[in-house]
Write a protein that holds these residues in place. Structure first.
Motif, mmCIF file in Angstrom:
data_model
loop_
_atom_site.group_PDB
_atom_site.id
_atom_site.type_symbol
_atom_site.label_atom_id
_atom_site.label_comp_id
_atom_site.label_asym_id
_atom_site.label_seq_id
_atom_site.Cartn_x
_atom_site.Cartn_y
_atom_site.Cartn_z
ATOM 1 N N VAL A 1 0.967 -1.270 0.225
ATOM 2 C CA VAL A 1 -0.043 0.778 -0.412
ATOM 3 C C VAL A 1 0.892 1.102 0.101
ATOM 4 O O VAL A 1 1.830 1.362 0.689
ATOM 5 C CB VAL A 1 -1.054 -0.277 0.700
ATOM 6 N N LEU A 2 0.514 1.634 -0.958
ATOM 7 C CA LEU A 2 1.293 3.655 -0.865
ATOM 8 C C LEU A 2 0.646 4.418 -0.072
ATOM 9 O O LEU A 2 -0.586 5.067 -1.084
ATOM 10 C CB LEU A 2 1.401 3.886 -1.829
ATOM 11 N N LEU B 1 -2.457 -7.501 10.353
ATOM 12 C CA LEU B 1 -2.465 -6.523 8.714
ATOM 13 C C LEU B 1 -0.862 -6.862 9.106
ATOM 14 O O LEU B 1 -0.034 -6.093 8.983
ATOM 15 C CB LEU B 1 -3.508 -5.553 8.415
ATOM 16 N N ASP B 2 -1.161 -7.755 7.828
ATOM 17 C CA ASP B 2 0.847 -7.775 7.346
ATOM 18 C C ASP B 2 1.087 -6.945 6.271
ATOM 19 O O ASP B 2 2.012 -7.344 5.234
ATOM 20 C CB ASP B 2 0.923 -9.381 7.094
ATOM 21 N N HIS B 3 0.616 -6.239 5.737
ATOM 22 C CA HIS B 3 0.606 -5.209 4.791
ATOM 23 C C HIS B 3 2.109 -4.326 4.886
ATOM 24 O O HIS B 3 2.136 -4.265 5.960
ATOM 25 C CB HIS B 3 -0.386 -4.792 4.016
ATOM 26 N N PHE C 1 5.726 -0.819 -7.909
ATOM 27 C CA PHE C 1 3.964 -0.894 -8.258
ATOM 28 C C PHE C 1 3.656 -0.826 -6.263
ATOM 29 O O PHE C 1 3.643 -2.460 -5.909
ATOM 30 C CB PHE C 1 4.476 -1.113 -8.750
ATOM 31 N N PRO C 2 2.513 -0.216 -6.086
ATOM 32 C CA PRO C 2 1.909 -0.857 -5.547
ATOM 33 C C PRO C 2 0.339 -1.836 -5.473
ATOM 34 O O PRO C 2 0.928 -1.563 -6.518
ATOM 35 C CB PRO C 2 1.510 0.522 -4.034
ATOM 36 N N LEU D 1 -9.062 -2.410 2.930
ATOM 37 C CA LEU D 1 -7.999 -3.243 2.959
ATOM 38 C C LEU D 1 -7.913 -4.280 2.889
ATOM 39 O O LEU D 1 -8.163 -5.624 1.753
ATOM 40 C CB LEU D 1 -7.087 -3.602 4.256
ATOM 41 N N SER D 2 -9.799 -5.226 3.208
ATOM 42 C CA SER D 2 -10.478 -6.180 3.365
ATOM 43 C C SER D 2 -10.971 -6.002 1.588
ATOM 44 O O SER D 2 -10.522 -7.829 1.287
ATOM 45 C CB SER D 2 -11.120 -7.083 4.042
#
Length: 137
Positions: free
Chosen positions: A7-8, A29-31, A52-53, A126-127
């Motif tokens: 995620v950016l 969350l492991d993002h 690139f995100p 995010l989900s």
């Protein structure tokens, strides 16, 4: 099956950046989150395809380049226009909303005042994007 996202976050407010980090931690969350303090820095970051995100979270009210200006540049660039971009803002201005959708934004989320409501909205966004099929490079 959900995947970890890159995620950016394009946000100039340090408190908002800390709030996002705290939310990701709280939700376990492991993002991976990268930050850009304005649109110019974000565009430099996006020059490298390996960076690139999977998703861009974009504030509208920023110095140097507004979120709408950034979005306009992003959506005209064939190399990066595919990246899903969700507006995360306090602006409930109908003109901003309409302009963002005309430019091809993937979503428009108002930042709520209550932290619990913020967590719920971020978790939902995010989900969704973690189960959505995304273009890989």
């Amino acid at each position: 099956m959900s995947k970890n996202l890159k995620v950016l976050l394009i946000e100039d407010n340090l408190i908002e950046i800390m709030k996002m980090k705290r939310t990701l931690s709280l939700l376990k969350l492991d993002h991976t989150m990268q930050e850009a303090k304005n649109g110019e820095i974000a565009l430099e970051f996006l020059q490298d395809k390996s960076n690139f995100p999977d998703l861009i979270l974009l504030d509208l009210n920023m110095p140097k380049m507004s979120g709408i200006e950034f979005l306009s540049i992003l959506k005209k660039d064939e190399n990066i226009q595919h990246i899903p971009t969700v507006i995360l803002t306090t602006s409930d201005n109908q003109k901003d909303l309409e302009e963002c959708y005309k430019l091809g934004v993937s979503g428009y989320i108002l930042k709520p005042l209550k932290y619990d409501d913020y967590v719920k909205k971020i978790e939902t966004v995010l989900s969704y994007w973690s189960v959505n099929e995304l273009k890989k490079y």
